[in-house]
Design a protein around this motif. Structure first.
Motif, mmCIF file in Angstrom:
data_model
loop_
_atom_site.group_PDB
_atom_site.id
_atom_site.type_symbol
_atom_site.label_atom_id
_atom_site.label_comp_id
_atom_site.label_asym_id
_atom_site.label_seq_id
_atom_site.Cartn_x
_atom_site.Cartn_y
_atom_site.Cartn_z
ATOM 1 N N ILE A 125 0.847 -1.194 0.000
ATOM 2 C CA ILE A 125 0.000 0.000 0.000
ATOM 3 C C ILE A 125 0.879 1.239 0.000
ATOM 4 C CG2 ILE A 125 -1.758 1.279 1.283
ATOM 5 C CD1 ILE A 125 -2.518 -1.452 2.580
ATOM 6 N N TYR A 126 0.600 2.151 -0.946
ATOM 7 C CA TYR A 126 1.287 3.438 -1.017
ATOM 8 C C TYR A 126 0.294 4.531 -0.627
ATOM 9 C CZ TYR A 126 4.044 0.705 -4.456
ATOM 10 O OH TYR A 126 4.762 -0.265 -5.113
ATOM 11 N N LEU A 127 0.787 5.569 0.043
ATOM 12 C CA LEU A 127 -0.059 6.683 0.458
ATOM 13 C C LEU A 127 0.549 7.997 -0.029
ATOM 14 C CD1 LEU A 127 -0.679 5.554 4.161
ATOM 15 C CD2 LEU A 127 -2.251 5.266 2.231
ATOM 16 N N TYR A 128 -0.277 8.824 -0.681
ATOM 17 C CA TYR A 128 0.187 10.104 -1.219
ATOM 18 C C TYR A 128 -0.792 11.219 -0.812
ATOM 19 C CZ TYR A 128 2.582 6.832 -4.413
ATOM 20 O OH TYR A 128 3.310 5.807 -4.960
ATOM 21 N N PRO A 129 -0.710 11.712 0.420
ATOM 22 C CA PRO A 129 -1.594 12.819 0.814
ATOM 23 C C PRO A 129 -1.127 14.126 0.174
ATOM 24 C CG PRO A 129 -0.045 12.335 2.562
ATOM 25 C CD PRO A 129 0.197 11.295 1.501
ATOM 26 N N LYS A 130 -1.989 15.112 0.145
ATOM 27 C CA LYS A 130 -1.624 16.416 -0.419
ATOM 28 C C LYS A 130 -0.689 17.180 0.512
ATOM 29 C CE LYS A 130 -2.966 17.949 -3.713
ATOM 30 N NZ LYS A 130 -2.371 17.898 -5.081
ATOM 31 N N THR A 131 -0.859 16.934 1.816
ATOM 32 C CA THR A 131 0.033 17.536 2.808
ATOM 33 C C THR A 131 0.428 16.458 3.814
ATOM 34 O OG1 THR A 131 -1.833 18.190 4.218
ATOM 35 C CG2 THR A 131 -1.051 19.811 2.601
ATOM 36 N N GLU A 132 1.469 16.694 4.574
ATOM 37 C CA GLU A 132 1.919 15.720 5.570
ATOM 38 C C GLU A 132 0.769 15.396 6.523
ATOM 39 O OE1 GLU A 132 5.254 16.153 8.831
ATOM 40 O OE2 GLU A 132 6.173 15.990 6.828
#
Length: 302
Positions: A125-132
């Motif tokens: 699973i990869y996670l790419y939020p817009k901000t930390e």
């Protein structure tokens, strides 16, 4: 004093019950045999459990109806008939209790068998939020997890960064993905649609289809590097990408806060000596907008 024999109407009703029970037995057994030998064993274990239970209960009732018919046919005395029927009903009641217990056992047994021989390999699973962002990731079927990294307990708690980097909040370790392998709770099988790909075309095929399914170049590369040696070992491969419902049945995934885009890819495959005829699977390209979560994995079909 001897009374009249049981009316013919009663015997006719019993015969009708015998016929109905026989039809149910043949139908349930036929459905299981058809699916197992002709339809590619596509039934879920729940359906097999229901069919087996129906078969067992119909078999018990069939025996009861046959015995009732013999009693009504061979015994003229009403008192003796009632005694035999009472004894037969007691046997029926005990048989139904045993059958219910056996049906529960069959359900549990088929559940264990269905998940024992079909692991889903390397879902990551990869996670790419817009901000930390602090993110919790949880898998519903915890008991089906074979191995995980970081070790899965009641969920993963990570600090996710826009570039995909993760920090495990429990250990402080730096990560780029969350990894687990699980025993499948869904019976993946060969379907009417999919793709048949020769060994020398596997790499290009995967690169093309994974891009369609929404994986970026890094995710596609890692997928291909892992699966390419396994697929190239076969002359041909039947490949099908699981639907969203099938993936969810295999392992429900909850991410908090909820991503704007969730892309989950599970490749199912079966090695072939020669090509088979299948309808080309239609793939839908998801949008990658906002907070994006991506997961991929695969499983070898029986």
């Amino acid at each position: 004093m001897t009374n009249k024999k049981t009316p013919d109407k009663t015997k006719t009703i019993i015969i009708i019950k015998i016929i109905i029970a026989s039809i149910i037995i043949v139908s349930s057994l036929g459905a299981m045999l058809y699916d197992f030998f002709i339809n590619g064993d596509s039934f879920k274990y729940q359906i097999y459990s229901i069919l087996i239970s129906i078969f067992l209960f119909a078999f018990v009732f069939l025996n009861h109806f046959v015995k009732s018919y013999k009693i009504n046919k061979n015994i003229d005395d009403i008192t003796a008939t009632k005694k035999m029927k009472k004894k037969s009903n007691i046997i029926l009641f005990v048989s139904l209790i045993i059958t219910l217990a056996l049906s529960c056992f069959v359900y549990i047994f088929l559940l264990k068998i269905s998940i024992l021989f079909q692991p889903v390999y390397k879902p990551i699973i990869y996670l790419y939020p817009k901000t930390e962002t602090s993110v919790n990731v949880s898998l519903e079927y915890k008991d089906n997890i074979i191995v995980s990294y970081p070790e899965y307990s009641d969920g993963w708690n990570v600090l996710a960064k826009p570039n995909g980097d993760l920090i495990d909040l429990d250990t402080g370790k730096k990560l780029y993905s969350l990894y687990y392998e699980n025993l499948s709770a869904y019976n993946f099988s060969v379907k009417q649609d999919g793709f048949v790909v020769s060994s020398d075309q596997v790499a290009d095929f995967l690169d093309e289809k994974l891009e369609v399914l929404g994986l970026n170049y890094k995710e596609r590369e890692e997928f291909i590097v892992y699966w390419l040696p396994i697929l190239k070992a076969n002359k041909y491969n039947y490949i099908r990408f699981a639907t969203s419902d099938e993936i969810e049945n295999n392992m429900p995934l909850t991410i908090n806060p909820t991503p704007d885009s969730v892309i989950r890819v599970i490749m199912t495959f079966k090695g072939l000596e020669k090509p088979i005829e299948v309808t080309e699977q239609k793939l839908i390209t998801p949008k990658r907008t906002g907070f994006v979560a991506v997961e991929w994995g695969g499983t070898k079909l029986k």
